[in-house]
Motif scaffolding. Structure first.
Motif: not given
Length: 266
Positions: A26, A117, A112, A199, A115, A72-73, A69, A108-109, A76
């Motif tokens: 991750q 989802v 990245e 995730v 990553q 998300r930060t 976003h 949003s994830i 995560l």
């Protein structure tokens, strides 16, 4: 006063924890791209359809995507710091927008590059995740539980790289019993352990309408509570937080805020 043995043990634990984080997929910077969805059905959903359905996290030019976003930060960071990969999202009452938050957070994830989802619609009483992608699923989570459909049968890629959906298909009246079934527990364990870079976000029913969330919560690492601004009372929020105390609560998301705060776009 700590002894030398205590200090050595603490140092070893710290090194193990640091190595675990460093080696965790991750937290890897490896780019995950060009995924071949050979066993997953692909339904290409265009951006216009997503925007019409209020899915806007994928559009960085839309200032409404910024809060997702930021969320998300924060999410995560907690997942990586604790070596978690599964999260449940719920709300005190219907209409708070938990499913919309689920989809936008997942979008949003997925942006990245390191990553992937998976959204799982565990609101068996009123599944709605598929509606945000404008498709009618042939198979749903209920078919996996009741009719021996495979995980591959249920999974759908909506044409978005690094994002997969396990939708619901029909209303289930005995949802609590299904959520407590050994087959569903085996499913959550398989999803959790198969891909460490993934995730898993579970969209759960509202907390105050049934015992479904409390039954399912042991299967996840943590939870997130969506609160409807101006509607959910202090008592409802406190009761919901108390019901989520089986697992760490990452925080609350205030949704449908009437006062619009200015967002600066750089």
């Amino acid at each position: 006063m700590a002894t030398i043995d205590d200090v050595v043990k603490q140092a070893k634990r710290a090194r193990r924890k640091s190595a675990k984080r460093k080696n965790s997929p991750q937290s890897s910077e490896e780019i995950i791209s060009d995924i071949n969805y050979s066993t997953t059905k692909v339904i290409n959903v265009d951006n216009e359809t997503l925007t019409k359905n209020r899915v806007i996290a994928q559009n960085k030019e839309d200032p409404r995507s910024t809060p997702f976003h930021m969320l998300r930060t924060k999410v995560l960071r907690e997942l990586r710091d604790n070596d978690w990969n599964s999260i449940a999202i719920s709300a005190p009452t219907p209409g708070a927008g938990k499913s919309l938050v689920t989809v936008n957070l997942a979008m949003s994830i997925a942006m990245e590059t390191n990553q992937t989802v998976l959204i799982v619609d565990m609101d068996l009483r009123k599944p709605s995740i598929h509606k945000y992608f404008s498709f009618e699923p042939e198979y749903g989570v209920q078919d996996y539980i009741e009719n021996n459909a495979s995980v591959e049968d249920v999974m759908i890629n909506p044409g978005i790289e690094r994002l997969v959906v396990m939708p619901g298909r029909m209303r289930t009246l005995n949802s609590a019993e299904q959520l407590a079934s050994p087959k569903l527990k085996a499913l959550t364990e398989e999803l959790k352990n198969k891909y460490k870079s993934r995730v898993i976000i579970y969209d759960l029913p509202p907390l105050l309408v049934s015992d479904d969330v409390m039954v399912f919560l042991p299967n996840v690492d943590c939870s997130l509570l969506v609160v409807e601004s101006g509607v959910n009372t202090k008592e409802e929020i406190e009761s919901s937080i108390g019901m989520l105390d089986q697992k760490p609560l990452l925080g609350t998301v205030l949704n449908k805020e009437i006062e619009q705060k200015k967002i600066y776009v750089y």
